[in-house]
Design a protein around this motif. Structure first.
Motif, PDB file in Angstrom:
ATOM      1  N   PRO A 258       0.791  -1.229   0.000  1.00 13.80           N
ATOM      2  CA  PRO A 258       0.000   0.000   0.000  1.00 13.80           C
ATOM      3  C   PRO A 258       0.822   1.277   0.000  1.00 13.80           C
ATOM      4  CG  PRO A 258      -0.025  -1.046   2.163  1.00 13.80           C
ATOM      5  CD  PRO A 258       0.616  -2.021   1.236  1.00 13.80           C
ATOM      6  N   HIS A 259       2.126   1.200   0.352  1.00 18.17           N
ATOM      7  CA  HIS A 259       2.906   2.443   0.405  1.00 18.17           C
ATOM      8  C   HIS A 259       3.140   3.054  -0.978  1.00 18.17           C
ATOM      9  CE1 HIS A 259       6.007  -0.878   0.682  1.00 18.17           C
ATOM     10  NE2 HIS A 259       6.397  -0.266  -0.403  1.00 18.17           N
ATOM     11  N   THR A 282      -9.552  -5.078  -1.742  1.00 20.37           N
ATOM     12  CA  THR A 282      -8.927  -4.601  -0.500  1.00 20.37           C
ATOM     13  C   THR A 282      -7.503  -4.122  -0.731  1.00 20.37           C
ATOM     14  OG1 THR A 282     -10.253  -6.138   0.803  1.00 20.37           O
ATOM     15  CG2 THR A 282      -8.295  -5.201   1.855  1.00 20.37           C
ATOM     16  N   ASN A 283      -6.706  -4.932  -1.446  1.00 21.98           N
ATOM     17  CA  ASN A 283      -5.296  -4.540  -1.602  1.00 21.98           C
ATOM     18  C   ASN A 283      -5.064  -3.576  -2.761  1.00 21.98           C
ATOM     19  OD1 ASN A 283      -5.250  -6.109  -3.950  1.00 21.98           O
ATOM     20  ND2 ASN A 283      -4.221  -7.848  -2.960  1.00 21.98           N
ATOM     21  N   MET A 284      -6.145  -2.994  -3.298  1.00 23.12           N
ATOM     22  CA  MET A 284      -5.993  -1.964  -4.331  1.00 23.12           C
ATOM     23  C   MET A 284      -6.442  -0.594  -3.842  1.00 23.12           C
ATOM     24  SD  MET A 284      -7.054  -3.814  -7.918  1.00 23.12           S
ATOM     25  CE  MET A 284      -6.768  -2.301  -8.806  1.00 23.12           C
ATOM     26  N   ASN A 285      -6.685  -0.453  -2.543  1.00 24.77           N
ATOM     27  CA  ASN A 285      -7.151   0.830  -1.999  1.00 24.77           C
ATOM     28  C   ASN A 285      -6.151   1.956  -2.243  1.00 24.77           C
ATOM     29  OD1 ASN A 285      -9.547  -0.250  -1.097  1.00 24.77           O
ATOM     30  ND2 ASN A 285      -8.767  -0.702   0.964  1.00 24.77           N
ATOM     31  N   TRP A 286      -4.888   1.620  -2.312  1.00 27.77           N
ATOM     32  CA  TRP A 286      -3.845   2.628  -2.479  1.00 27.77           C
ATOM     33  C   TRP A 286      -3.982   3.386  -3.802  1.00 27.77           C
ATOM     34  CZ3 TRP A 286      -0.982   1.583  -6.807  1.00 27.77           C
ATOM     35  CH2 TRP A 286      -1.022   0.266  -7.278  1.00 27.77           C
ATOM     36  N   LEU A 287      -4.628   2.768  -4.807  1.00 24.96           N
ATOM     37  CA  LEU A 287      -4.772   3.421  -6.100  1.00 24.96           C
ATOM     38  C   LEU A 287      -5.515   4.749  -6.005  1.00 24.96           C
ATOM     39  CD1 LEU A 287      -5.561   0.615  -8.725  1.00 24.96           C
ATOM     40  CD2 LEU A 287      -3.694   2.290  -8.804  1.00 24.96           C
ATOM     41  N   SER A 288      -6.477   4.819  -5.098  1.00 25.03           N
ATOM     42  CA  SER A 288      -7.289   6.030  -4.978  1.00 25.03           C
ATOM     43  C   SER A 288      -6.486   7.219  -4.464  1.00 25.03           C
ATOM     44  CB  SER A 288      -8.490   5.769  -4.062  1.00 25.03           C
ATOM     45  OG  SER A 288      -8.042   5.431  -2.753  1.00 25.03           O
ATOM     46  N   GLN A 289      -5.288   6.951  -3.904  1.00 22.57           N
ATOM     47  CA  GLN A 289      -4.450   8.032  -3.364  1.00 22.57           C
ATOM     48  C   GLN A 289      -3.537   8.654  -4.423  1.00 22.57           C
ATOM     49  OE1 GLN A 289      -2.503   6.794   0.394  1.00 22.57           O
ATOM     50  NE2 GLN A 289      -3.822   4.986   0.321  1.00 22.57           N
ATOM     51  N   LEU A 290      -3.463   8.030  -5.578  1.00 24.52           N
ATOM     52  CA  LEU A 290      -2.568   8.532  -6.637  1.00 24.52           C
ATOM     53  C   LEU A 290      -3.299   9.603  -7.436  1.00 24.52           C
ATOM     54  CD1 LEU A 290      -0.977   5.164  -7.838  1.00 24.52           C
ATOM     55  CD2 LEU A 290      -0.108   6.781  -6.143  1.00 24.52           C
ATOM     56  N   TYR A 300      -2.966  -8.335 -18.243  1.00 25.45           N
ATOM     57  CA  TYR A 300      -2.495  -9.676 -17.880  1.00 25.45           C
ATOM     58  C   TYR A 300      -2.254  -9.835 -16.383  1.00 25.45           C
ATOM     59  CZ  TYR A 300      -1.698  -9.775 -22.901  1.00 25.45           C
ATOM     60  OH  TYR A 300      -1.862  -9.681 -24.272  1.00 25.45           O
ATOM     61  N   VAL A 301      -2.973  -9.077 -15.584  1.00 26.15           N
ATOM     62  CA  VAL A 301      -2.959  -9.235 -14.134  1.00 26.15           C
ATOM     63  C   VAL A 301      -4.324  -9.787 -13.732  1.00 26.15           C
ATOM     64  CG1 VAL A 301      -2.814  -8.052 -11.901  1.00 26.15           C
ATOM     65  CG2 VAL A 301      -1.290  -7.392 -13.767  1.00 26.15           C
ATOM     66  N   ASP A 302      -4.336 -10.716 -12.807  1.00 27.34           N
ATOM     67  CA  ASP A 302      -5.576 -11.351 -12.370  1.00 27.34           C
ATOM     68  C   ASP A 302      -6.417 -10.372 -11.555  1.00 27.34           C
ATOM     69  OD1 ASP A 302      -7.611 -12.958 -11.473  1.00 27.34           O
ATOM     70  OD2 ASP A 302      -6.313 -14.403 -10.431  1.00 27.34           O
ATOM     71  N   LEU A 303      -7.520  -9.938 -12.124  1.00 24.18           N
ATOM     72  CA  LEU A 303      -8.433  -9.005 -11.463  1.00 24.18           C
ATOM     73  C   LEU A 303      -9.743  -9.662 -11.072  1.00 24.18           C
ATOM     74  CD1 LEU A 303      -7.937  -5.924 -13.836  1.00 24.18           C
ATOM     75  CD2 LEU A 303      -6.802  -6.343 -11.649  1.00 24.18           C
ATOM     76  N   SER A 304      -9.778 -10.991 -11.100  1.00 22.71           N
ATOM     77  CA  SER A 304     -11.039 -11.698 -10.878  1.00 22.71           C
ATOM     78  C   SER A 304     -11.618 -11.489  -9.493  1.00 22.71           C
ATOM     79  CB  SER A 304     -10.833 -13.204 -11.137  1.00 22.71           C
ATOM     80  OG  SER A 304      -9.837 -13.734 -10.258  1.00 22.71           O
ATOM     81  N   ASN A 305     -10.779 -11.160  -8.529  1.00 19.94           N
ATOM     82  CA  ASN A 305     -11.254 -10.957  -7.151  1.00 19.94           C
ATOM     83  C   ASN A 305     -11.490  -9.491  -6.816  1.00 19.94           C
ATOM     84  OD1 ASN A 305     -11.164 -13.748  -6.495  1.00 19.94           O
ATOM     85  ND2 ASN A 305      -8.952 -13.598  -6.143  1.00 19.94           N
ATOM     86  N   THR A 306     -11.435  -8.632  -7.804  1.00 23.15           N
ATOM     87  CA  THR A 306     -11.601  -7.200  -7.544  1.00 23.15           C
ATOM     88  C   THR A 306     -13.000  -6.719  -7.874  1.00 23.15           C
ATOM     89  OG1 THR A 306     -10.893  -6.563  -9.771  1.00 23.15           O
ATOM     90  CG2 THR A 306      -9.158  -6.805  -8.086  1.00 23.15           C
ATOM     91  N   GLY A 307     -13.768  -7.545  -8.563  1.00 19.72           N
ATOM     92  CA  GLY A 307     -15.091  -7.108  -9.024  1.00 19.72           C
ATOM     93  C   GLY A 307     -15.036  -6.318 -10.302  1.00 19.72           C
ATOM     94  N   VAL A 308     -13.814  -6.197 -10.868  1.00 23.37           N
ATOM     95  CA  VAL A 308     -13.631  -5.484 -12.129  1.00 23.37           C
ATOM     96  C   VAL A 308     -13.602  -6.516 -13.249  1.00 23.37           C
ATOM     97  CG1 VAL A 308     -12.120  -4.010 -13.484  1.00 23.37           C
ATOM     98  CG2 VAL A 308     -12.320  -3.662 -11.010  1.00 23.37           C
ATOM     99  N   SER A 309     -14.405  -6.313 -14.272  1.00 21.10           N
ATOM    100  CA  SER A 309     -14.449  -7.248 -15.367  1.00 21.10           C
ATOM    101  C   SER A 309     -13.683  -6.708 -16.581  1.00 21.10           C
ATOM    102  CB  SER A 309     -15.897  -7.552 -15.763  1.00 21.10           C
ATOM    103  OG  SER A 309     -16.582  -6.353 -16.097  1.00 21.10           O
TER     104      SER A 309
END
Length: 309
Positions: A258-259, A282-290, A300-309
């Motif tokens: 997250p840093h 959960t582990n993508m919350n840091w994106l909102s700070q950029l 090519y990153v697995d986003l299946s658990n993010t709710g993003v299709s």
């Protein structure tokens, strides 16, 4: 026959004044001398225009003086005002080359006294300090279908950075990509660095030096195509507050920390092709700070658990 007219002087055939091409070149470069010295803040009007009354004296002076004075370049700095390589920095580069294996002879031009003319080296025009070192291996740009592993291995520079490298205190651009270097821990002491490219970098140490976090002026960092197997992104990334460009494609197997959200000036972030990463909401919350982010690649990153299709 060339006709010359300088600052309102009577037009003279060039062949009457000089009978060699180099003399004619030096004469015409006299215009460059005065123009560029004025750009540098020198008051040259009195020099350039006082010779209206003494055209032959002026032309003769140009012939004698400008043969070593006026090799004008595209950046507008006459050759005589361009500082040559500093001897202490030249010695550092020679020691660096001595510690390298260079089977393809990429650094064969590293001879002579002016290191500013060596391949991959650029200097400040006025001080002579080395400011840029680009030793990137262009073989990595070959198309996969044309790839030759033997040629690739031969193209590599292999070795280490000597501690005397720290003498290059004005170095702000360092590209060692697609080579096989030992990445030294002291690299973080090159405080002037603004650009650092270690992509496709075969470091035998297999670690990302924590000291990179000390590079407070760094704006571009490329660590792509390294596959830091089992190595988490160090905490220092959060300290690089000036960073604007970060490429970690083909590099990660661990969770993104997250840093990274501390990089408020980051405008470009490439996390693509990290096939072993699994991102969640959960582990993508840091994106909102950029807040400055303009480009983000998660291809090519697995986003299946993010709710993003």
């Amino acid at each position: 026959m060339h006709q010359l007219s300088l600052w309102g002087l009577q037009t003279w055939p060039a062949s009457i004044i000089f009978d060699t091409p180099i003399a004619f070149y030096n004469l015409t470069c006299g215009v460059c001398i005065c123009r560029n010295l004025k750009k540098l803040g020198r008051k040259m009007d009195s020099f350039c225009f006082a010779h209206h009354r003494f055209p032959f004296l002026f032309l003769a002076t140009l012939y004698v003086q400008t043969i070593s004075f006026c090799f004008c370049s595209s950046d507008g700095v006459p050759g005589s005002l361009r500082s040559a390589c500093r001897e202490d920095e030249r010695q550092v580069l020679l020691r660096f080359r001595h510690d390298l294996a260079d089977p393809s002879g990429r650094l064969s031009s590293w001879i002579g006294y002016d290191c500013c003319q060596w391949r991959g080296i650029s200097c400040n025009n006025l001080t002579g300090h080395v400011v840029k070192m680009d030793l990137s291996n262009t073989y990595c740009q070959h198309d996969y279908l044309e790839w030759d592993e033997v040629a690739y291995r031969r193209s590599l520079l292999k070795g280490k950075l000597n501690p005397s490298f720290l003498t290059l205190t004005h170095l702000d651009y360092l590209d060692l990509s697609c080579n096989d270097f030992e990445l030294p821990l002291f690299i973080g002491q090159l405080k002037s660095l603004r650009y650092l490219n270690l992509s496709s970098f075969s470091s035998s140490q297999g670690v990302i030096p924590e000291s990179i976090g000390n590079l407070s002026s760094l704006k571009t960092l490329d660590l792509s195509s390294n596959y830091f197997d089992g190595i988490p992104i160090p905490q220092f990334f959060g300290q690089l507050k000036s960073l604007q460009y970060l490429d970690l494609s083909y590099a990660l197997r661990e969770e993104i920390p997250p840093h990274l959200g501390n990089l408020s000036n980051l405008s470009y972030l490439d996390l693509s092709a990290n096939f072993w990463l699994t991102l969640t909401s959960t582990n993508m919350n840091w994106l909102s700070q950029l807040s400055s982010l303009k480009y983000l690649s998660l291809q090519y990153v697995d986003l299946s658990n993010t709710g993003v299709s």
